[in-house]
Design a protein around this motif. Structure first.
Motif, mmCIF file in Angstrom:
data_model
loop_
_atom_site.group_PDB
_atom_site.id
_atom_site.type_symbol
_atom_site.label_atom_id
_atom_site.label_comp_id
_atom_site.label_asym_id
_atom_site.label_seq_id
_atom_site.Cartn_x
_atom_site.Cartn_y
_atom_site.Cartn_z
ATOM 1 N N PRO A 225 70.378 60.611 27.317
ATOM 2 C CA PRO A 225 69.237 60.278 26.459
ATOM 3 C C PRO A 225 68.620 58.922 26.763
ATOM 4 C CG PRO A 225 71.307 60.241 25.216
ATOM 5 C CD PRO A 225 71.604 60.865 26.534
ATOM 6 N N ALA A 226 69.413 57.994 27.271
ATOM 7 C CA ALA A 226 68.888 56.662 27.552
ATOM 8 C C ALA A 226 67.863 56.672 28.677
ATOM 9 C CB ALA A 226 70.028 55.711 27.903
ATOM 10 N N THR A 227 67.916 57.672 29.542
ATOM 11 C CA THR A 227 66.944 57.768 30.636
ATOM 12 C C THR A 227 66.006 58.950 30.404
ATOM 13 O OG1 THR A 227 68.586 59.015 31.926
ATOM 14 C CG2 THR A 227 68.429 56.639 32.311
ATOM 15 N N ASP A 228 66.536 60.160 30.409
ATOM 16 C CA ASP A 228 65.695 61.344 30.246
ATOM 17 C C ASP A 228 65.021 61.354 28.878
ATOM 18 O OD1 ASP A 228 66.737 61.957 32.675
ATOM 19 O OD2 ASP A 228 67.984 63.622 32.005
ATOM 20 N N GLY A 229 65.772 61.000 27.846
ATOM 21 C CA GLY A 229 65.191 61.006 26.512
ATOM 22 C C GLY A 229 64.036 60.031 26.389
ATOM 23 N N GLU A 230 64.213 58.841 26.914
ATOM 24 C CA GLU A 230 63.151 57.839 26.825
ATOM 25 C C GLU A 230 61.904 58.294 27.569
ATOM 26 O OE1 GLU A 230 62.911 55.158 25.076
ATOM 27 O OE2 GLU A 230 64.955 55.051 24.309
ATOM 28 N N ALA A 231 62.099 58.852 28.775
ATOM 29 C CA ALA A 231 60.947 59.285 29.562
ATOM 30 C C ALA A 231 60.203 60.425 28.878
ATOM 31 C CB ALA A 231 61.403 59.701 30.959
ATOM 32 N N LEU A 232 60.950 61.368 28.321
ATOM 33 C CA LEU A 232 60.311 62.488 27.637
ATOM 34 C C LEU A 232 59.631 62.031 26.345
ATOM 35 C CD1 LEU A 232 63.106 65.151 28.196
ATOM 36 C CD2 LEU A 232 60.774 65.253 29.124
ATOM 37 N N HIS A 233 60.261 61.113 25.638
ATOM 38 C CA HIS A 233 59.647 60.596 24.416
ATOM 39 C C HIS A 233 58.342 59.881 24.720
ATOM 40 C CE1 HIS A 233 59.331 57.933 20.776
ATOM 41 N NE2 HIS A 233 59.570 59.106 20.218
ATOM 42 N N ASP A 234 58.280 59.186 25.846
ATOM 43 C CA ASP A 234 57.038 58.529 26.250
ATOM 44 C C ASP A 234 55.915 59.538 26.477
ATOM 45 O OD1 ASP A 234 58.104 56.003 26.087
ATOM 46 O OD2 ASP A 234 58.500 55.820 28.244
ATOM 47 N N LEU A 235 56.275 60.796 26.770
ATOM 48 C CA LEU A 235 55.277 61.855 26.955
ATOM 49 C C LEU A 235 54.875 62.514 25.639
ATOM 50 C CD1 LEU A 235 56.777 63.646 30.088
ATOM 51 C CD2 LEU A 235 54.834 62.071 30.033
ATOM 52 N N GLY A 236 55.526 62.123 24.551
ATOM 53 C CA GLY A 236 55.197 62.711 23.263
ATOM 54 C C GLY A 236 56.187 63.733 22.771
ATOM 55 N N GLY A 252 80.109 67.027 22.391
ATOM 56 C CA GLY A 252 80.081 65.648 22.867
ATOM 57 C C GLY A 252 78.688 65.174 23.249
ATOM 58 N N ALA A 253 77.969 65.977 24.032
ATOM 59 C CA ALA A 253 76.613 65.589 24.432
ATOM 60 C C ALA A 253 75.697 65.514 23.220
ATOM 61 C CB ALA A 253 76.068 66.577 25.460
ATOM 62 N N LEU A 254 75.863 66.430 22.279
ATOM 63 C CA LEU A 254 75.044 66.397 21.072
ATOM 64 C C LEU A 254 75.199 65.071 20.353
ATOM 65 C CD1 LEU A 254 73.291 67.830 18.871
ATOM 66 C CD2 LEU A 254 75.464 68.477 17.807
ATOM 67 N N ARG A 255 76.421 64.584 20.240
ATOM 68 C CA ARG A 255 76.642 63.337 19.506
ATOM 69 C C ARG A 255 75.958 62.155 20.199
ATOM 70 N NH1 ARG A 255 80.260 64.705 15.553
ATOM 71 N NH2 ARG A 255 81.525 66.564 16.001
ATOM 72 N N GLU A 256 75.898 62.172 21.529
ATOM 73 C CA GLU A 256 75.185 61.117 22.251
ATOM 74 C C GLU A 256 73.696 61.142 21.917
ATOM 75 O OE1 GLU A 256 75.937 61.359 26.398
ATOM 76 O OE2 GLU A 256 78.120 61.184 26.198
ATOM 77 N N TRP A 257 73.132 62.356 21.883
ATOM 78 C CA TRP A 257 71.707 62.475 21.555
ATOM 79 C C TRP A 257 71.436 62.100 20.103
ATOM 80 C CZ3 TRP A 257 67.536 63.243 24.657
ATOM 81 C CH2 TRP A 257 67.811 63.560 25.993
ATOM 82 N N LEU A 258 72.356 62.401 19.209
ATOM 83 C CA LEU A 258 72.178 62.004 17.815
ATOM 84 C C LEU A 258 72.189 60.487 17.662
ATOM 85 C CD1 LEU A 258 74.450 64.653 16.034
ATOM 86 C CD2 LEU A 258 71.942 64.540 15.957
ATOM 87 N N ALA A 259 73.075 59.819 18.377
ATOM 88 C CA ALA A 259 73.119 58.354 18.309
ATOM 89 C C ALA A 259 71.824 57.758 18.844
ATOM 90 C CB ALA A 259 74.324 57.841 19.100
ATOM 91 N N TRP A 260 71.303 58.335 19.930
ATOM 92 C CA TRP A 260 70.026 57.865 20.489
ATOM 93 C C TRP A 260 68.892 58.098 19.499
ATOM 94 C CZ3 TRP A 260 65.754 60.943 22.056
ATOM 95 C CH2 TRP A 260 64.751 60.236 22.742
ATOM 96 N N ARG A 261 68.878 59.266 18.860
ATOM 97 C CA ARG A 261 67.855 59.558 17.841
ATOM 98 C C ARG A 261 67.858 58.497 16.748
ATOM 99 N NH1 ARG A 261 69.565 63.863 13.568
ATOM 100 N NH2 ARG A 261 70.881 62.039 13.138
ATOM 101 N N ASP A 262 69.052 58.183 16.251
ATOM 102 C CA ASP A 262 69.140 57.234 15.156
ATOM 103 C C ASP A 262 68.613 55.856 15.567
ATOM 104 O OD1 ASP A 262 70.201 59.278 13.678
ATOM 105 O OD2 ASP A 262 72.287 58.585 13.858
ATOM 106 N N GLU A 263 68.924 55.479 16.800
ATOM 107 C CA GLU A 263 68.422 54.186 17.301
ATOM 108 C C GLU A 263 66.912 54.201 17.426
ATOM 109 O OE1 GLU A 263 68.832 51.353 21.272
ATOM 110 O OE2 GLU A 263 70.290 52.952 20.916
ATOM 111 N N LYS A 264 66.352 55.307 17.951
ATOM 112 C CA LYS A 264 64.890 55.409 18.098
ATOM 113 C C LYS A 264 64.207 55.382 16.734
ATOM 114 C CE LYS A 264 62.759 56.081 21.264
ATOM 115 N NZ LYS A 264 62.058 55.121 22.183
ATOM 116 N N ASN A 265 64.740 56.112 15.792
ATOM 117 C CA ASN A 265 64.073 56.206 14.498
ATOM 118 C C ASN A 265 64.190 54.911 13.687
ATOM 119 O OD1 ASN A 265 63.180 58.793 15.031
ATOM 120 N ND2 ASN A 265 64.856 59.791 13.942
ATOM 121 N N ARG A 266 65.266 54.163 13.903
ATOM 122 C CA ARG A 266 65.373 52.851 13.246
ATOM 123 C C ARG A 266 64.347 51.881 13.791
ATOM 124 N NH1 ARG A 266 71.061 53.656 13.534
ATOM 125 N NH2 ARG A 266 71.121 52.513 15.499
ATOM 126 N N GLY A 267 64.042 52.044 15.112
ATOM 127 C CA GLY A 267 63.104 51.121 15.745
ATOM 128 C C GLY A 267 61.688 51.344 15.295
#
Length: 267
Positions: A225-236, A252-267
Motif C-alpha cells: 500500500p505504501a507504493t501501489d496504494g499511494e500511486a492509485l490514490h493519486d489517480l482518484g 495479513g495483507a488486509l491488515r496492512e491495507w487497513l493500517a494504510w487506510r487509517d493513516e490516509k484518512n487521518r491525514g
C-alpha cells in the motif's frame, strides 16, 4: 494530482476484502468474514461463480447470493456484495428483488456489484448461452435500467439508493455503461492501466453529461500500500480490495491495507 483525484479528494479511502468462496468449507468462510469485520474492513465481497477460478478445478465452492443472504444476518457493520454478480445467470427483475431483499436483511448494507460475465465453464455446465463478449455486454446494458425500474416498483422498495458497482474495463462498451449507470467502477491492472482506463471513463462521463467525480474508483490490489496504494490514490482510486482464497484465508495483507487506510484518512 489528476482531475479525477482532485474531484474525489474528500471521499475517504475504503478497504474491501474479497472472500473467494473456493477451496474452503463454509465455517471457514464465515470465520474469515467475521475476522475481517472485527479488523475494521469497509466492504466484504464474494464472487459469482459456480466453480473455483484457480487451484483444483473440482475443489470446494459455494454459490454467491445464498451466501450474501447469510452474511447479511451474520454481520453488523460492513457493506456486503458480489465482486461481481454475473448478469447472465439471473433475470434482471429477479436479481433486483434478490438485491432488495438482501438490502433489507442487512439493514441497508448491500452493494450491487455486477458485470457481463466471462467464465465459460459456468455457462456450459449450468446451461446458459455463452455467446459473444459483445452480446453479454449488450445484455448488461439492457439489464441495468430494468433493475433500477424494478426497485422503484417493489413494495417495500430498497432501504436506500443501492450503490451499483460495475466491473470491467472495455473502453468501447463497458465504460460507457459505467458512465450512465454506476456509482462505483471496479477494475484491475497496474497503475498505468488504471490511469488510462480512468481517463477514458472521465471522458465517457462528460459525453453523457455526468460529473466524473460521481463515480467512485475501485481497484483490486495485491502489492504494497505504501507504493501501489499511494500511486492509485493519486489517480482518484478510493476503494481498494484485497482478495483471499481458501482454505486458510490469510488476512495479513488486509491488515496492512487497513493500517494504510487509517493513516490516509487521518491525514
Amino acid at each position: 494530482m489528476s482531475e479525477q483525484s482532485s474531484q474525489v479528494s474528500q471521499r475517504p479511502v475504503r478497504i474491501g476484502l474479497q472472500v473467494q468462496p473456493q477451496h474452503a468449507d463454509y465455517p471457514a468462510i464465515r470465520r474469515a468474514v467475521a475476522a475481517a469485520e472485527e479488523a475494521g474492513v469497509d466492504v466484504v465481497f464474494n464472487w459469482d461463480h459456480f466453480f473455483p477460478l484457480y487451484g483444483e478445478p473440482g475443489g470446494l465452492h459455494f454459490e454467491c447470493w445464498t451466501m450474501l443472504g447469510a452474511w447479511a444476518e451474520a454481520t453488523e457493520r460492513v457493506e456486503i456484495g458480489a465482486l461481481v454478480t454475473c448478469n447472465s445467470y439471473r433475470n434482471p427483475d429477479l436479481l433486483a428483488d434478490m438485491a432488495r431483499t438482501v438490502d433489507h436483511v442487512s439493514g441497508g448494507r448491500l452493494v450491487l456489484g455486477i458485470g457481463a460475465g466471462w467464465f465459460e465453464r459456468d455457462y456450459d455446465e449450468y446451461g446458459y448461452e455463452f455467446g459473444t463478449a459483445g452480446r453479454r455486454i449488450d445484455a448488461l446494458g439492457e439489464a441495468l435500467p430494468r433493475i433500477k425500474a424494478r426497485w422503484a416498483r417493489l413494495n417495500p422498495p430498497p432501504t436506500r439508493n443501492v450503490p451499483v458497482l460495475v466491473g470491467g474495463a472495455g473502453e468501447r462498451k463497458t465504460l460507457p455503461l459505467v458512465a450512465r449507470h454506476a456509482d462505483v467502477w471496479h477494475g484491475f491492472g497496474d497503475v498505468e492501466t488504471v490511469a488510462r482506463k480512468s481517463a477514458v471513463l472521465d471522458e465517457r462521463c462528460r459525453e453523457v453529461g455526468r460529473d466524473p467525480g460521481e463515480v467512485e474508483r475501485s481497484v483490486g490490489v495485491e502489492g504494497d500500500p505504501a507504493t501501489d496504494g499511494e500511486a492509485l490514490h493519486d489517480l482518484g482510486v478510493t476503494l481498494f480490495t484485497v482478495g483471499v482464497s481458501g482454505p486458510d484465508y490469510d488476512l495479513g495483507a488486509l491488515r496492512e491495507w487497513l493500517a494504510w487506510r487509517d493513516e490516509k484518512n487521518r491525514g
